[in-house]
Design an enzyme around this catalytic site. Sequence first.
Site, PDB file in Angstrom:
ATOM      1  N   GLY A  81      -2.128   2.768   9.194  1.00 28.93           N
ATOM      2  CA  GLY A  81      -1.512   2.597  10.501  1.00 28.93           C
ATOM      3  C   GLY A  81      -2.448   2.218  11.628  1.00 28.93           C
ATOM      4  O   GLY A  81      -2.085   2.303  12.804  1.00 28.93           O
TER       5      GLY A  81
ATOM      6  N   MET B 206      -9.256   7.921  -1.736  1.00 32.14           N
ATOM      7  CA  MET B 206     -10.219   8.385  -0.736  1.00 32.14           C
ATOM      8  C   MET B 206     -10.724   9.764  -1.131  1.00 32.14           C
ATOM      9  O   MET B 206      -9.945  10.615  -1.559  1.00 32.14           O
ATOM     10  CB  MET B 206      -9.559   8.464   0.636  1.00 32.14           C
ATOM     11  CG  MET B 206      -8.843   7.202   1.066  1.00 32.14           C
ATOM     12  SD  MET B 206      -8.113   7.445   2.697  1.00 32.14           S
ATOM     13  CE  MET B 206      -6.875   6.137   2.682  1.00 32.14           C
TER      14      MET B 206
ATOM     15  N   ASP C 118      -7.027  -6.037   4.100  1.00 33.87           N
ATOM     16  CA  ASP C 118      -6.368  -4.728   4.103  1.00 33.87           C
ATOM     17  C   ASP C 118      -6.583  -4.085   5.461  1.00 33.87           C
ATOM     18  O   ASP C 118      -7.720  -3.832   5.859  1.00 33.87           O
ATOM     19  CB  ASP C 118      -6.970  -3.862   2.997  1.00 33.87           C
ATOM     20  CG  ASP C 118      -6.310  -2.491   2.893  1.00 33.87           C
ATOM     21  OD1 ASP C 118      -5.333  -2.234   3.618  1.00 33.87           O
ATOM     22  OD2 ASP C 118      -6.787  -1.677   2.076  1.00 33.87           O
ATOM     23  N   GLY C 119      -5.463  -3.819   6.162  1.00 35.69           N
ATOM     24  CA  GLY C 119      -5.552  -3.100   7.425  1.00 35.69           C
ATOM     25  C   GLY C 119      -4.887  -3.818   8.576  1.00 35.69           C
ATOM     26  O   GLY C 119      -5.281  -4.931   8.925  1.00 35.69           O
ATOM     27  N   GLY C 120      -3.859  -3.214   9.126  1.00 38.77           N
ATOM     28  CA  GLY C 120      -3.201  -3.779  10.296  1.00 38.77           C
ATOM     29  C   GLY C 120      -2.457  -5.071  10.036  1.00 38.77           C
ATOM     30  O   GLY C 120      -2.257  -5.873  10.953  1.00 38.77           O
TER      31      GLY C 120
ATOM     32  N   HIS D 204      -0.797  -1.526  -4.186  1.00 33.96           N
ATOM     33  CA  HIS D 204      -2.144  -1.156  -3.744  1.00 33.96           C
ATOM     34  C   HIS D 204      -2.274   0.365  -3.728  1.00 33.96           C
ATOM     35  O   HIS D 204      -1.499   1.061  -3.084  1.00 33.96           O
ATOM     36  CB  HIS D 204      -2.381  -1.734  -2.342  1.00 33.96           C
ATOM     37  CG  HIS D 204      -3.808  -1.688  -1.898  1.00 33.96           C
ATOM     38  ND1 HIS D 204      -4.742  -2.622  -2.298  1.00 33.96           N
ATOM     39  CD2 HIS D 204      -4.458  -0.828  -1.072  1.00 33.96           C
ATOM     40  CE1 HIS D 204      -5.899  -2.347  -1.731  1.00 33.96           C
ATOM     41  NE2 HIS D 204      -5.757  -1.250  -0.992  1.00 33.96           N
TER      42      HIS D 204
ATOM     43  N   MET E 190     -12.088  -5.707   4.677  1.00 29.41           N
ATOM     44  CA  MET E 190     -11.335  -4.710   5.431  1.00 29.41           C
ATOM     45  C   MET E 190     -11.156  -5.194   6.872  1.00 29.41           C
ATOM     46  O   MET E 190     -12.121  -5.582   7.524  1.00 29.41           O
ATOM     47  CB  MET E 190     -12.060  -3.369   5.424  1.00 29.41           C
ATOM     48  CG  MET E 190     -12.121  -2.694   4.064  1.00 29.41           C
ATOM     49  SD  MET E 190     -10.492  -2.237   3.413  1.00 29.41           S
ATOM     50  CE  MET E 190      -9.886  -1.097   4.657  1.00 29.41           C
TER      51      MET E 190
ATOM     52  N   MET F  87     -12.251   4.048  -2.255  1.00 29.26           N
ATOM     53  CA  MET F  87     -13.027   4.370  -1.056  1.00 29.26           C
ATOM     54  C   MET F  87     -13.715   5.701  -1.328  1.00 29.26           C
ATOM     55  O   MET F  87     -13.405   6.730  -0.728  1.00 29.26           O
ATOM     56  CB  MET F  87     -12.108   4.436   0.163  1.00 29.26           C
ATOM     57  CG  MET F  87     -11.601   3.070   0.593  1.00 29.26           C
ATOM     58  SD  MET F  87     -10.365   3.157   1.910  1.00 29.26           S
ATOM     59  CE  MET F  87      -8.869   3.344   0.904  1.00 29.26           C
TER      60      MET F  87
ATOM     61  N   GLY G 255       1.062  -1.764   4.483  1.00 24.48           N
ATOM     62  CA  GLY G 255       1.657  -0.468   4.208  1.00 24.48           C
ATOM     63  C   GLY G 255       2.799  -0.157   5.140  1.00 24.48           C
ATOM     64  O   GLY G 255       3.965  -0.347   4.811  1.00 24.48           O
ATOM     65  N   SER G 256       2.465   0.289   6.341  1.00 22.55           N
ATOM     66  CA  SER G 256       3.499   0.698   7.288  1.00 22.55           C
ATOM     67  C   SER G 256       4.424  -0.456   7.665  1.00 22.55           C
ATOM     68  O   SER G 256       5.628  -0.261   7.867  1.00 22.55           O
ATOM     69  CB  SER G 256       2.857   1.299   8.544  1.00 22.55           C
ATOM     70  OG  SER G 256       1.892   0.429   9.101  1.00 22.55           O
TER      71      SER G 256
ATOM     72  N   SER H 258       0.832  -1.195   0.000  1.00 26.74           N
ATOM     73  CA  SER H 258       0.000   0.000   0.000  1.00 26.74           C
ATOM     74  C   SER H 258       0.869   1.249   0.000  1.00 26.74           C
ATOM     75  O   SER H 258       1.542   1.561   0.988  1.00 26.74           O
ATOM     76  CB  SER H 258      -0.909   0.013   1.235  1.00 26.74           C
ATOM     77  OG  SER H 258      -1.604   1.241   1.312  1.00 26.74           O
TER      78      SER H 258
ATOM     79  N   HIS I 223      -8.025   0.580  -5.041  1.00 24.76           N
ATOM     80  CA  HIS I 223      -9.074   0.432  -4.032  1.00 24.76           C
ATOM     81  C   HIS I 223      -9.811   1.758  -3.909  1.00 24.76           C
ATOM     82  O   HIS I 223      -9.274   2.729  -3.366  1.00 24.76           O
ATOM     83  CB  HIS I 223      -8.426   0.014  -2.705  1.00 24.76           C
ATOM     84  CG  HIS I 223      -9.379  -0.094  -1.555  1.00 24.76           C
ATOM     85  ND1 HIS I 223      -8.948  -0.164  -0.250  1.00 24.76           N
ATOM     86  CD2 HIS I 223     -10.726  -0.160  -1.504  1.00 24.76           C
ATOM     87  CE1 HIS I 223      -9.980  -0.270   0.555  1.00 24.76           C
ATOM     88  NE2 HIS I 223     -11.078  -0.260  -0.183  1.00 24.76           N
TER      89      HIS I 223
ATOM     90  N   ASP J  39      -4.740   3.322  -2.860  1.00 26.88           N
ATOM     91  CA  ASP J  39      -5.944   3.712  -2.119  1.00 26.88           C
ATOM     92  C   ASP J  39      -6.445   5.077  -2.566  1.00 26.88           C
ATOM     93  O   ASP J  39      -5.712   6.063  -2.511  1.00 26.88           O
ATOM     94  CB  ASP J  39      -5.651   3.777  -0.623  1.00 26.88           C
ATOM     95  CG  ASP J  39      -5.534   2.401   0.009  1.00 26.88           C
ATOM     96  OD1 ASP J  39      -6.444   1.584  -0.199  1.00 26.88           O
ATOM     97  OD2 ASP J  39      -4.545   2.156   0.717  1.00 26.88           O
TER      98      ASP J  39
END
Length: 215
Positions: free
Chosen positions: A145, A37, A175-177, A33, A137, A68, A197-198, A8, A66, A35
């Site tokens: 993050g 938004m 996706d996420g964490g 990825h 998600m 959003m 990502g992070s 990401s 993606h 994103d």
Amino acid sequence: MNNIASASILSADFCNLGRDIARAEEAGCKYIHFDVMDGVFVPNISYGIPILKSVSKIVKGVLDVHLMIIDPIKYVKDFADNGADIITFHSESKSEIIETINAIHNCGKKAGLAIKPNTPVSEIEQYLDKIDMLLVMTVEPGFGGQGFIYETLDKISEAKKIIDSRGLSVPIQVDGGINEETAELVKKSGAEILVAGSYLFGNKDMKNAVEKLVK
């Protein structure tokens, strides 16, 4: 299908975006990825078509977009024309789901359908034979993050059982964490495409980090 890491770029260094994308691909990320938004569907604003157009010139793998955004069907052709390989939109958006899936396919692109952590799988079950990827998600969309929501593991397992029981070949993306610990949990639950990502861009040894995601 072998597990896939999707980097990401929301967590990349935007002063050195080309460098970071090359770094991610060299480390073994097969997807990048992207994103998008709009500040309406989610309370944050990221980037759009001009950045995608630039990024598409250097990405060697799959550009995984993606959306959003509140009304994705309006922008499907723009994203398709500017480099997206997969276009994923949210079931919770205002766009009619079948029409949006068809619009993506009519542009010659793969269609992904995303659901937020609180959206039940039953709400999108009828579309599983129409899509090319399901995105579950594992955080609330809108910010990078965040901490992983462990309750989403049951949703991944539920979706996987339905997909398998119907003989479908629809990969589940999360996706996420996502990090070394949560990657193991989502893979055991049935996920195959892991967005990070992070965890990736903050790791000095990104190749080792990617290997831990996909092994």
